[in-house]
Write a protein that holds these residues in place. Sequence first.
Motif, PDB file in Angstrom:
ATOM      1  N   HIS A 168       5.956 -29.976 -17.182  1.00  0.00           N
ATOM      2  CA  HIS A 168       7.341 -30.067 -17.652  1.00  0.00           C
ATOM      3  C   HIS A 168       8.206 -29.062 -16.902  1.00  0.00           C
ATOM      4  CE1 HIS A 168       5.803 -32.598 -20.782  1.00  0.00           C
ATOM      5  NE2 HIS A 168       4.913 -31.675 -21.082  1.00  0.00           N
ATOM      6  N   GLU A 169       9.443 -29.465 -16.608  1.00  0.00           N
ATOM      7  CA  GLU A 169      10.368 -28.610 -15.872  1.00  0.00           C
ATOM      8  C   GLU A 169      10.536 -27.252 -16.575  1.00  0.00           C
ATOM      9  OE1 GLU A 169      14.303 -30.195 -15.431  1.00  0.00           O
ATOM     10  OE2 GLU A 169      14.455 -29.446 -13.379  1.00  0.00           O
ATOM     11  N   ALA A 170      10.549 -27.274 -17.909  1.00  0.00           N
ATOM     12  CA  ALA A 170      10.772 -26.043 -18.678  1.00  0.00           C
ATOM     13  C   ALA A 170       9.659 -25.017 -18.441  1.00  0.00           C
ATOM     14  CB  ALA A 170      10.856 -26.373 -20.163  1.00  0.00           C
ATOM     15  N   ASP A 171       8.492 -25.490 -17.997  1.00  0.00           N
ATOM     16  CA  ASP A 171       7.363 -24.569 -17.775  1.00  0.00           C
ATOM     17  C   ASP A 171       7.254 -24.127 -16.314  1.00  0.00           C
ATOM     18  OD1 ASP A 171       6.609 -24.831 -20.432  1.00  0.00           O
ATOM     19  OD2 ASP A 171       5.450 -26.649 -20.004  1.00  0.00           O
ATOM     20  N   MET A 172       8.158 -24.613 -15.470  1.00  0.00           N
ATOM     21  CA  MET A 172       8.057 -24.267 -14.040  1.00  0.00           C
ATOM     22  C   MET A 172       8.588 -22.863 -13.787  1.00  0.00           C
ATOM     23  SD  MET A 172       9.301 -27.824 -12.289  1.00  0.00           S
ATOM     24  CE  MET A 172       8.855 -27.621 -10.579  1.00  0.00           C
ATOM     25  N   VAL A 173       8.006 -22.201 -12.788  1.00  0.00           N
ATOM     26  CA  VAL A 173       8.541 -20.909 -12.374  1.00  0.00           C
ATOM     27  C   VAL A 173       9.817 -21.176 -11.569  1.00  0.00           C
ATOM     28  CG1 VAL A 173       7.266 -20.789 -10.172  1.00  0.00           C
ATOM     29  CG2 VAL A 173       7.837 -18.678 -11.392  1.00  0.00           C
ATOM     30  N   ASP A 174      10.775 -20.251 -11.614  1.00  0.00           N
ATOM     31  CA  ASP A 174      12.032 -20.485 -10.893  1.00  0.00           C
ATOM     32  C   ASP A 174      11.828 -20.435  -9.373  1.00  0.00           C
ATOM     33  OD1 ASP A 174      13.618 -20.728 -13.213  1.00  0.00           O
ATOM     34  OD2 ASP A 174      13.776 -18.541 -13.385  1.00  0.00           O
ATOM     35  N   VAL A 175      11.129 -19.388  -8.923  1.00  0.00           N
ATOM     36  CA  VAL A 175      11.019 -19.156  -7.469  1.00  0.00           C
ATOM     37  C   VAL A 175       9.563 -18.833  -7.098  1.00  0.00           C
ATOM     38  CG1 VAL A 175      11.806 -17.715  -5.525  1.00  0.00           C
ATOM     39  CG2 VAL A 175      13.361 -18.171  -7.432  1.00  0.00           C
ATOM     40  N   VAL A 176       9.095 -19.412  -5.999  1.00  0.00           N
ATOM     41  CA  VAL A 176       7.806 -18.975  -5.425  1.00  0.00           C
ATOM     42  C   VAL A 176       8.111 -18.220  -4.131  1.00  0.00           C
ATOM     43  CG1 VAL A 176       5.553 -19.637  -4.510  1.00  0.00           C
ATOM     44  CG2 VAL A 176       6.527 -20.906  -6.439  1.00  0.00           C
ATOM     45  N   TYR A 177       7.522 -17.037  -4.025  1.00  0.00           N
ATOM     46  CA  TYR A 177       7.743 -16.161  -2.867  1.00  0.00           C
ATOM     47  C   TYR A 177       6.454 -16.054  -2.051  1.00  0.00           C
ATOM     48  CZ  TYR A 177       8.711 -11.794  -0.334  1.00  0.00           C
ATOM     49  OH  TYR A 177       8.892 -10.855   0.647  1.00  0.00           O
ATOM     50  N   LEU A 178       6.569 -16.250  -0.734  1.00  0.00           N
ATOM     51  CA  LEU A 178       5.398 -16.176   0.162  1.00  0.00           C
ATOM     52  C   LEU A 178       5.649 -15.139   1.258  1.00  0.00           C
ATOM     53  CD1 LEU A 178       4.833 -20.031   0.757  1.00  0.00           C
ATOM     54  CD2 LEU A 178       3.564 -18.566  -0.835  1.00  0.00           C
ATOM     55  N   ASP A 179       4.668 -14.300   1.483  1.00  0.00           N
ATOM     56  CA  ASP A 179       4.746 -13.323   2.580  1.00  0.00           C
ATOM     57  C   ASP A 179       3.358 -13.188   3.204  1.00  0.00           C
ATOM     58  OD1 ASP A 179       5.161 -11.162   4.285  1.00  0.00           O
ATOM     59  OD2 ASP A 179       5.167  -9.674   2.667  1.00  0.00           O
ATOM     60  N   PRO A 180       2.897 -14.253   3.889  1.00  0.00           N
ATOM     61  CA  PRO A 180       1.570 -14.144   4.513  1.00  0.00           C
ATOM     62  C   PRO A 180       1.594 -13.162   5.674  1.00  0.00           C
ATOM     63  CG  PRO A 180       2.624 -16.224   5.102  1.00  0.00           C
ATOM     64  CD  PRO A 180       3.551 -15.534   4.149  1.00  0.00           C
ATOM     65  N   MET A 181       0.400 -12.684   6.064  1.00  0.00           N
ATOM     66  CA  MET A 181       0.316 -11.730   7.179  1.00  0.00           C
ATOM     67  C   MET A 181       0.956 -12.330   8.423  1.00  0.00           C
ATOM     68  SD  MET A 181      -1.132  -8.912   6.339  1.00  0.00           S
ATOM     69  CE  MET A 181      -2.159  -7.985   7.430  1.00  0.00           C
ATOM     70  N   PHE A 182       1.803 -11.557   9.071  1.00  0.00           N
ATOM     71  CA  PHE A 182       2.376 -11.986  10.350  1.00  0.00           C
ATOM     72  C   PHE A 182       1.289 -12.025  11.396  1.00  0.00           C
ATOM     73  CE2 PHE A 182       6.093 -11.680   8.230  1.00  0.00           C
ATOM     74  CZ  PHE A 182       6.833 -10.515   8.283  1.00  0.00           C
ATOM     75  N   GLU A 183       1.481 -12.893  12.397  1.00  0.00           N
ATOM     76  CA  GLU A 183       0.536 -12.884  13.506  1.00  0.00           C
ATOM     77  C   GLU A 183       0.578 -11.503  14.165  1.00  0.00           C
ATOM     78  OE1 GLU A 183       2.406 -16.400  14.820  1.00  0.00           O
ATOM     79  OE2 GLU A 183       1.420 -17.231  13.064  1.00  0.00           O
ATOM     80  N   HIS A 184      -0.604 -10.895  14.348  1.00  0.00           N
ATOM     81  CA  HIS A 184      -0.640  -9.526  14.884  1.00  0.00           C
ATOM     82  C   HIS A 184      -0.378  -9.526  16.378  1.00  0.00           C
ATOM     83  CE1 HIS A 184      -3.653  -8.584  11.471  1.00  0.00           C
ATOM     84  NE2 HIS A 184      -2.481  -8.958  11.053  1.00  0.00           N
ATOM     85  N   ASP A 185       0.462  -8.625  16.782  1.00  0.00           N
ATOM     86  CA  ASP A 185       0.749  -8.478  18.195  1.00  0.00           C
ATOM     87  C   ASP A 185       0.036  -7.217  18.678  1.00  0.00           C
ATOM     88  OD1 ASP A 185       1.746  -8.035  20.656  1.00  0.00           O
ATOM     89  OD2 ASP A 185       3.857  -8.225  20.106  1.00  0.00           O
ATOM     90  N   GLU A 186      -0.995  -7.398  19.495  1.00  0.00           N
ATOM     91  CA  GLU A 186      -1.806  -6.263  19.949  1.00  0.00           C
ATOM     92  C   GLU A 186      -0.966  -5.203  20.665  1.00  0.00           C
ATOM     93  OE1 GLU A 186      -5.046  -5.487  19.288  1.00  0.00           O
ATOM     94  OE2 GLU A 186      -4.847  -7.171  17.917  1.00  0.00           O
ATOM     95  N   LYS A 187       0.124  -5.656  21.329  1.00  0.00           N
ATOM     96  CA  LYS A 187       0.958  -4.696  22.068  1.00  0.00           C
ATOM     97  C   LYS A 187       1.571  -3.666  21.124  1.00  0.00           C
ATOM     98  CE  LYS A 187       3.449  -7.804  23.802  1.00  0.00           C
ATOM     99  NZ  LYS A 187       4.206  -8.883  24.188  1.00  0.00           N
ATOM    100  N   ASN A 188       1.832  -4.119  19.879  1.00  0.00           N
ATOM    101  CA  ASN A 188       2.514  -3.245  18.931  1.00  0.00           C
ATOM    102  C   ASN A 188       1.562  -2.334  18.161  1.00  0.00           C
ATOM    103  OD1 ASN A 188       5.021  -4.075  19.504  1.00  0.00           O
ATOM    104  ND2 ASN A 188       5.056  -5.704  17.955  1.00  0.00           N
ATOM    105  N   LYS A 189       0.268  -2.471  18.430  1.00  0.00           N
ATOM    106  CA  LYS A 189      -0.723  -1.794  17.583  1.00  0.00           C
ATOM    107  C   LYS A 189      -0.461  -0.291  17.471  1.00  0.00           C
ATOM    108  CE  LYS A 189      -5.537  -2.108  16.501  1.00  0.00           C
ATOM    109  NZ  LYS A 189      -6.861  -2.230  17.027  1.00  0.00           N
ATOM    110  N   ALA A 190      -0.099   0.322  18.604  1.00  0.00           N
ATOM    111  CA  ALA A 190       0.106   1.764  18.606  1.00  0.00           C
ATOM    112  C   ALA A 190       1.258   2.157  17.682  1.00  0.00           C
ATOM    113  CB  ALA A 190       0.397   2.231  20.025  1.00  0.00           C
ATOM    114  N   GLN A 191       2.228   1.251  17.510  1.00  0.00           N
ATOM    115  CA  GLN A 191       3.396   1.607  16.692  1.00  0.00           C
ATOM    116  C   GLN A 191       3.165   1.350  15.201  1.00  0.00           C
ATOM    117  OE1 GLN A 191       6.170  -0.948  18.620  1.00  0.00           O
ATOM    118  NE2 GLN A 191       5.848   0.119  20.542  1.00  0.00           N
ATOM    119  N   VAL A 192       2.120   0.590  14.905  1.00  0.00           N
ATOM    120  CA  VAL A 192       1.881   0.266  13.506  1.00  0.00           C
ATOM    121  C   VAL A 192       1.345   1.494  12.785  1.00  0.00           C
ATOM    122  CG1 VAL A 192       0.482  -1.165  11.950  1.00  0.00           C
ATOM    123  CG2 VAL A 192       1.435  -2.157  14.025  1.00  0.00           C
TER     124      VAL A 192
END
Length: 265
Positions: A168-192
């Motif tokens: 039922h619509e009344a039981d639905m959550v308003d918003v779903v938020y997703l933040d999966p891991m970004f693709e890792h950039d090896e060049k940036n490793k030193a700055q992480v």
Amino acid sequence: MADLICLDNELKDEALTLCQRFGLTLVGRSLLQQDGFHLCFGFNGLSLQQGGVKPGKKRTEVQVDFSHGASAHRRKFGGGQGQDIAKAIGVTAYKPSVIDATAGLGRDSFVLATLGCQVTAFERQPVVAALLSDGLSRAARDPEIADIIERIQLEHGSSHELLTPAEHEADMVDVVYLDPMFEHDEKNKAQVKKDMQAFRQVVGQDDDADDLLARAYACARCRVVVKRARKARPLADKEPTYSLTGKANRFDVYVKAKVAPLVVE
Ligand SMILES: C[S@@+](CC[C@H](N)C(=O)[O-])C[C@H]1O[C@@H](n2cnc3c(N)ncnc32)[C@H](O)[C@@H]1O
């Protein structure tokens, strides 16, 4: 299966309870001599500790702490409803309910709960879920933020299973938020930063994240919000309704309905 090192024998029973809850294996302290990051349980709670550190050298330690550091600073000076994440979620006088389907160490969940949203946080990685659960328990004892923490409900499991559309619509959550891991950039490793390196070592990459978008869309009543690296392709290559782009991140917003209370006719 992930390991847990108990730092004090007095805590062994509690450590075993944690192992049962999160599917961890209790191992001896000698493992701390090995390189990499190890989940440890001591009198200060759970933390990820760097192993193989030579005597006298500083050991990196990662702990979920909502009372101090970056989370506390952002709560006090972060800009409230003016933050991009607040605009993307659609926080106004109406505080939408949110499923944070990739909770991680709970920083975004905490920001949203600080803004007044009820947050259900799903995290599948056992070490990360254990760290977050421990951080929430400690924060719940801090009178300054206990009311915020009450708005966060953690569930350990995969959103591929936990995200199920309500009948039922009344039981639905308003918003779903997703933040999966970004693709890792090896060049940036030193700055992480060291703590992020530890987190990446534990989690790896979320290669199956594309599949979450359709599930999230089916579950949300008002919108789905996806956090991406500024220049990353949209999740599942699906163009959002619109995006909010900041210095480092972008929020892609998939709109279904206005973020407002449900009107039942
Ligand atoms: C980039 S982190 C999230 C960071 C989080 N937004 C924060 O503010 O701390 C991504 C997290 O999502 C989790 N994750 C990825 N896919 C998931 C799924 N299908 N179900 C539950 N958790 C998932 C990963 O284990 C990882 O901890």
